[in-house]
Design an enzyme around this catalytic site. Structure first.
Site, mmCIF file in Angstrom:
data_model
loop_
_atom_site.group_PDB
_atom_site.id
_atom_site.type_symbol
_atom_site.label_atom_id
_atom_site.label_comp_id
_atom_site.label_asym_id
_atom_site.label_seq_id
_atom_site.Cartn_x
_atom_site.Cartn_y
_atom_site.Cartn_z
ATOM 1 N N SER A 1 2.745 -1.958 10.433
ATOM 2 C CA SER A 1 4.179 -1.957 10.763
ATOM 3 C C SER A 1 4.872 -3.288 10.471
ATOM 4 O O SER A 1 5.776 -3.698 11.210
ATOM 5 C CB SER A 1 4.390 -1.539 12.224
ATOM 6 O OG SER A 1 3.915 -0.216 12.420
ATOM 7 N N HIS B 1 -9.904 1.141 3.978
ATOM 8 C CA HIS B 1 -8.652 1.314 4.717
ATOM 9 C C HIS B 1 -8.895 2.303 5.858
ATOM 10 O O HIS B 1 -9.658 3.260 5.698
ATOM 11 C CB HIS B 1 -7.550 1.820 3.779
ATOM 12 C CG HIS B 1 -6.219 1.846 4.466
ATOM 13 N ND1 HIS B 1 -5.842 2.887 5.278
ATOM 14 C CD2 HIS B 1 -5.204 0.942 4.486
ATOM 15 C CE1 HIS B 1 -4.630 2.621 5.763
ATOM 16 N NE2 HIS B 1 -4.224 1.452 5.301
ATOM 17 N N GLU C 1 -6.050 -4.933 10.020
ATOM 18 C CA GLU C 1 -5.049 -3.910 10.331
ATOM 19 C C GLU C 1 -5.461 -3.167 11.598
ATOM 20 O O GLU C 1 -6.261 -2.218 11.536
ATOM 21 C CB GLU C 1 -4.934 -2.917 9.177
ATOM 22 C CG GLU C 1 -4.488 -3.547 7.881
ATOM 23 C CD GLU C 1 -3.894 -2.506 6.935
ATOM 24 O OE1 GLU C 1 -2.725 -2.632 6.593
ATOM 25 O OE2 GLU C 1 -4.610 -1.564 6.578
ATOM 26 N N GLU D 1 -7.306 4.735 6.998
ATOM 27 C CA GLU D 1 -7.094 6.160 6.693
ATOM 28 C C GLU D 1 -8.264 6.733 5.899
ATOM 29 O O GLU D 1 -8.599 7.909 6.035
ATOM 30 C CB GLU D 1 -5.760 6.327 5.934
ATOM 31 C CG GLU D 1 -4.587 6.183 6.889
ATOM 32 C CD GLU D 1 -3.331 5.622 6.268
ATOM 33 O OE1 GLU D 1 -3.170 5.683 5.037
ATOM 34 O OE2 GLU D 1 -2.491 5.096 7.034
ATOM 35 N N ASN E 1 0.857 -1.183 0.000
ATOM 36 C CA ASN E 1 0.000 0.000 0.000
ATOM 37 C C ASN E 1 0.895 1.235 0.000
ATOM 38 O O ASN E 1 1.444 1.594 1.035
ATOM 39 C CB ASN E 1 -0.914 -0.022 1.237
ATOM 40 C CG ASN E 1 -1.778 1.218 1.324
ATOM 41 O OD1 ASN E 1 -1.858 1.999 0.379
ATOM 42 N ND2 ASN E 1 -2.432 1.409 2.458
ATOM 43 N N LYS F 1 0.068 4.297 -0.450
ATOM 44 C CA LYS F 1 -0.579 5.527 0.040
ATOM 45 C C LYS F 1 -0.281 6.679 -0.933
ATOM 46 O O LYS F 1 -0.260 6.450 -2.133
ATOM 47 C CB LYS F 1 -0.132 5.816 1.479
ATOM 48 C CG LYS F 1 -0.266 4.544 2.346
ATOM 49 C CD LYS F 1 -0.092 4.759 3.802
ATOM 50 C CE LYS F 1 -0.296 3.423 4.518
ATOM 51 N NZ LYS F 1 -0.354 3.545 5.960
ATOM 52 N N GLY G 1 1.599 2.414 10.661
ATOM 53 C CA GLY G 1 2.506 3.551 10.533
ATOM 54 C C GLY G 1 3.100 4.021 11.840
ATOM 55 O O GLY G 1 3.679 5.102 11.915
HETATM 56 P P1 PGA Z 1 2.333 0.398 7.620
HETATM 57 O O1 PGA Z 1 0.942 0.600 6.846
HETATM 58 O O2 PGA Z 1 2.942 -0.902 7.131
HETATM 59 O O3 PGA Z 1 3.173 1.587 7.250
HETATM 60 O O4 PGA Z 1 2.030 0.332 9.086
HETATM 61 C C1 PGA Z 1 0.066 -0.474 6.603
HETATM 62 C C2 PGA Z 1 -1.198 0.001 5.929
HETATM 63 O O5 PGA Z 1 -1.662 1.113 6.216
HETATM 64 O O6 PGA Z 1 -1.764 -0.708 5.090
#
Ligand code: PGA
Length: 242
Positions: free
Chosen positions: A206, A94, A164, A96, A8, A10, A170
């Protein structure tokens, strides 16, 4: 079940950066036994499509698409364009999108159904916030988000679920293996009850080359959805080979 590793990106990578990534990444994928899916920002879909071409095990998709083919939806991404360019997957819900862009949970079912209807594979993202985990609501939140997202889904068409935990995205704070195992077992049971027995369940939050091996060894962890660590070809390749 074949493992699935998803990147992903982003709001990262211009078309030129996307091409650079694949020039470094693709020559090394012959030794990857799994399926690999990239989610570039929509502005780099075409660059990803041209770079990936007809690779045997690498595919791409959209981070967000709207649940109707066309119309007065300023600023939205079109699932039809995604399909026309050769995309195969779409993330739905997602965290976000849900928190930063205030996507309503009532939209998820229509998005999943529309994406499936176009012959694309939705990746329904679910997971609890820290406050929800601390108040013992993890299973209830996952059950509710699955129920909302799958209420119009077609059991005969492909579907992927990504667990998630919001507090692990993140933040560098990866969930403990026991927490991941428990959540995935619950999600697997819930999917079985809804007749989605064969749905791959990805873990996201992460994931790094250093923790990928242990997490991938857990029952019902069928792959990863990786954010930060997927931006660098070497680090994502290490995860894909874990
Ligand atoms: P991250 O993001 O690996 O940076 O924690 C995962 C995601 O948002 O899909």
């Amino acid at each position: 079940m074949k493992k699935l590793f998803a990147a992903n990106w982003k709001l990262h990578k211009t078309p030129a950066e996307t091409r650079d990534f694949f020039r470094a990444f693709l020559p090394q994928t012959k030794t990857v036994a799994a399926e690999v899916v990239f989610f570039p920002p929509a502005s780099s879909w075409e660059a990803a499509a041209q770079s990936i071409g007809s690779s045997a095990n690498c595919f791409w998709g959209g981070q967000n698409v709207w649940s109707q083919a066309q119309g007065a939806f300023t600023g939205e991404n079109s699932a039809q364009v995604l399909k026309e360019l050769g995309g195969r997957y779409a993330l739905v819900g997602h965290s976000e999108r849900r928190s930063v862009f205030r996507e309503d949970s009532s939209w998820m079912a229509d998005k999943v159904a529309f994406v499936q209807g176009l012959g694309l594979t939705p990746v329904l993202c679910i997971g609890e916030t820290l406050a929800e985990r601390d108040s013992g609501q993890t299973n209830a939140v996952n059950a509710r988000q699955l129920a909302e997202g799958l209420s119009k889904a077609d059991v005969s068409r492909p579907l992927v679920v990504a667990y998630e935990p919001v507090w692990a995205i993140g933040t560098g704070r990866v969930a403990q293996p026991s927490q991941v195992a428990e959540a995935h077992a619950f999600i697997r049971r819930t999917l079985r009850e809804k007749s989605f027995a064969e749905t791959p369940i990805l873990y996201g939050g992460s994931v790094k080359p250093e923790n990928a091996g242990e997490l991938l060894g857990l029952p019902d962890v069928n792959g990863f959805l990786v954010g930060g660590a997927s931006l660098d070809p070497e680090s994502f390749l290490k995860i894909c080979k874990s």
